[in-house]
Design an enzyme around this catalytic site. Structure first.
Site, mmCIF file in Angstrom:
data_model
loop_
_atom_site.group_PDB
_atom_site.id
_atom_site.type_symbol
_atom_site.label_atom_id
_atom_site.label_comp_id
_atom_site.label_asym_id
_atom_site.label_seq_id
_atom_site.Cartn_x
_atom_site.Cartn_y
_atom_site.Cartn_z
ATOM 1 N N HIS A 134 5.584 -4.106 -0.958
ATOM 2 C CA HIS A 134 6.501 -3.416 -0.035
ATOM 3 C C HIS A 134 7.133 -4.335 1.011
ATOM 4 C CE1 HIS A 134 5.639 0.469 -1.651
ATOM 5 N NE2 HIS A 134 4.372 0.454 -1.304
ATOM 6 N N TYR A 303 -6.594 3.048 -3.516
ATOM 7 C CA TYR A 303 -7.269 3.463 -2.284
ATOM 8 C C TYR A 303 -8.552 4.231 -2.545
ATOM 9 C CZ TYR A 303 -2.864 1.624 -0.996
ATOM 10 O OH TYR A 303 -1.807 0.758 -0.892
HETATM 11 ZN ZN LIG Z 1 0.890 2.015 -3.994
#
Ligand SMILES: [Zn+2]
Lengths: 390, 215
Positions: A134, A303
């Site tokens: 990102h 996550y």
């Molecule tokens: Zn991701």
């Protein structure tokens, strides 16, 4: 002699830590490493200790002013006003001590993997500490400070002039890498992700196809929330096979975010371990077919660091190192004993997931159909071009 | 928002007595679909679209006839009189014009002189910006009672988490007078803690839920 595969690893990856309870937790890499060790699948000759990336290397992609700001933030010398302009000091990417050093270590890991492959020392290399897709040229976002994937691609371009295919199967759009190479015809990006309707970052639409000379070398498949294994893998296989054949890369870089799993708290996709076997297998096969094996695999999101990421990432290694084969059967008892106490959830005991871990999805047929239509639309220009060439 | 903020400069124009063939070349060369047609003194007298040309020279089979048509003057097939807008008009007005007249492009004029052009694409792009998707963000939708003071309550919960808001819009919930939906794009990859907090405050948050799975 060229090794089958190399595994880039250092304990220092864990220094990339925003704060306690932050979803981005590099303990995942340690858990994966230990799982592979428990499988006796990783020997010390295969492990490479990474270097730290230099400022010059980071500046292949990032603005010097931004690097300087990250450095000042590392010493707590960046005013809040300025930090927000660079996307740091936010809820997602808070400032932490020595953040520049920690981030440069992740970039160094990816460059070490690239060096190992480019020098011919190894055919394939993994840096599971990288894949921070990102990051923008002058802005941190979505837990990413430096965009190691983009830096590595630019590094490959400048050193070897190879055509690079970047494949991103993270649940989020690989926006940083896409925009950085949006007008570069020698870097082709393919991202499969949950639609940005709700999910961060919101982009990754099918009509984002590149700009100027790079038009036609950016591909996006924004699949529906609640997409399951079969539909995900169909989209992945169909698009990646045709795009690779069309683009003819010299090397493949994959970002292997493991957050499309149904257990992942940040996305709404409903995949299981099945996709994490299918994803590396095809990358392996196409790299062999088109790139003389050259494949650099990176980590990314993910996550649920206990139940999902270690198994998913260990499979990449298995495929890269063991002729495209994945692990199956039971997860080693030694690993379970080692970590179960620390884990807040029950660790999985097998490499595969039962389909019963979630309830049937009500609109499965429609979701599958919608994704398939999307893939056809995406590949239409390539298919048309082929038709007219015949 | 005003027309002058979203219009593009009209780089390409054509004269009403130029040949259609020249117009076609310009359309192809600049990859555009509309050309404002101007008179000698730069006054807008019409507009010519790729569709006008296709309508005039419809058949690829009758090649000779088509070639002949392409030699005609632009004025013979252009749309005239043309609807124009002023730089100080509101962009909502353009949306209405596009809808009512089923067109996709309007020239912008000031003192009868061409100063810009607005296409459907410009409008759509601005709409995307208004909904905040141009900034990296997640979207959440909050169902709230339709009464004074709700919006600041919701935004305060967000700002207390040091999270920036890219855009906000509000629309009625299923035509109900009593409820509204606040759509927010917020600059975080992890809206889960925020969603939990909004729920604790009694708001209903619309966000994809995986059936039968408590994450
Ligand atoms: Zn991701």
């Amino acid at each position: 002699m060229t090794n089958e595969a190399s595994f880039v690893y250092t304990e220092a990856f864990k220094n990339y830590k925003f704060r306690d309870n932050h979803p981005f937790n590099q303990k995942r890499v340690e858990l994966t490493y230990d799982l592979l060790k428990s499988m006796n699948a990783l020997n010390d000759q295969q492990i490479i200790t990474p270097r730290v990336a230099s400022d010059e290397e980071i500046a292949l992609v990032h603005d010097r002013k931004y690097i300087d700001a990250v450095k000042r933030a590392s010493d707590n010398k960046l005013a809040q006003e300025e930090s927000l302009e660079y996307g740091i000091g936010t809820e997602d990417t808070p400032i932490f001590e020595d953040m520049h050093q920690a981030a440069a270590q992740l970039v160094g890991g990816t460059l070490t993997a690239v060096d190992a492959v480019l020098s011919g020392q190894t055919k394939r290399a993994l840096n599971l500490g990288g894949g921070l897709h990102h990051g923008f040229r002058r802005k941190a976002s979505g837990f990413c400070i430096y965009n190691d994937a983009a830096i590595a691609i630019q590094y490959i371009r400048e050193k070897f002039d190879y055509k690079v295919l970047y494949v991103d199967t993270d649940a989020h759009h690989g926006d940083g890498v896409q925009w950085i190479f949006y007008d570069d015809p020698n870097v082709c990006t393919l991202s499969i992700h949950e639609t940005g309707r709700y999910l961060f970052p919101g982009t990754g639409n099918i009509n984002e196809r590149g700009h100027n000379d790079g038009y036609g070398t950016s591909f996006n498949i924004p699949i529906d929330a609640f997409t399951e294994n079969e539909s995900f893998l169909n989209a992945y296989k169909e698009s990646l096979t045709e795009i690779t054949e069309h683009f003819k890369p010299d090397i493949i870089v994959t970002q292997n975010g493991a957050d499309a799993h149904v257990y992942d708290p940040l996305s709404h996709l409903c995949c299981t371990m099945e996709i994490y076997e299918g994803i590396p297998k095809l990358a392996y096969q196409l790299a062999n077919e088109y790139c003389d094996g050259k494949w650099v695999a990176l980590g990314g999101g993910g996550y649920d660091i206990w139940r999902v990421v270690p198994r998913a990432w260990a499979q990449i290694w298995s495929v890269a190192n063991n002729h495209g084969k994945t692990f199956s059967g039971s997860v080693p008892k030694r690993w379970l004993d080692q970590w179960q106490n620390e884990s807040p959830v029950n660790l999985p005991t097998t490499w595969h997931d039962e389909s019963s871990i979630y309830e049937p999805i009500p609109r499965k047929e429609e979701i599958t159909e919608k994704n398939a239509i999307l893939v056809n639309k995406l590949l239409e220009p390539i298919r048309n071009e082929q038709k007219y060439m015949l | 928002m005003l027309v002058e903020e979203i219009m593009s400069e009209p780089l390409v124009t054509i004269n009403s007595n130029d040949r259609i063939e020249e117009a076609l070349e310009l359309l192809n060369k600049h990859k555009i679909r509309h050309i404002p047609v101007v008179s000698e003194n730069e006054q807008v007298v019409g507009i010519l679209s790729d569709r006008d040309i296709r309508d005039a020279a419809p058949s690829i089979l009758e090649e000779n006839q088509n070639r002949q048509i392409l030699q005609h003057e632009v004025s013979s097939i252009m749309t005239t009189p043309v609807i124009t807008v002023h730089p100080l008009d509101f962009i909502e007005d353009i949306a209405t014009i596009f809808y009512e007249h089923e067109i996709a492009c309007v020239p912008v004029t000031k003192n009868n002189q061409l100063v810009g052009i607005v296409t459907e694409k410009d409008l759509l792009y601005r709409l995307i910006q208004l909904t905040g998707i141009h900034e990296q963000s997640s979207q959440i939708e909050v169902k709230v009672p339709n009464k004074v003071g709700v919006l600041p309550n919701v935004t305060k919960i967000i700002s207390d988490r040091n999270t920036n808001i890219s855009s906000v819009f509000i629309y009625p919930y299923q035509d109900s007078y009593h409820e509204k939906i606040i759509v927010l794009r917020i600059q975080t990859m992890n809206p889960m803690p925020l969603i939990d907090e909004l729920k604790q405050h009694g708001y209903e948050v619309i966000w994809p839920n995986i059936p039968g799975l408590s994450k």
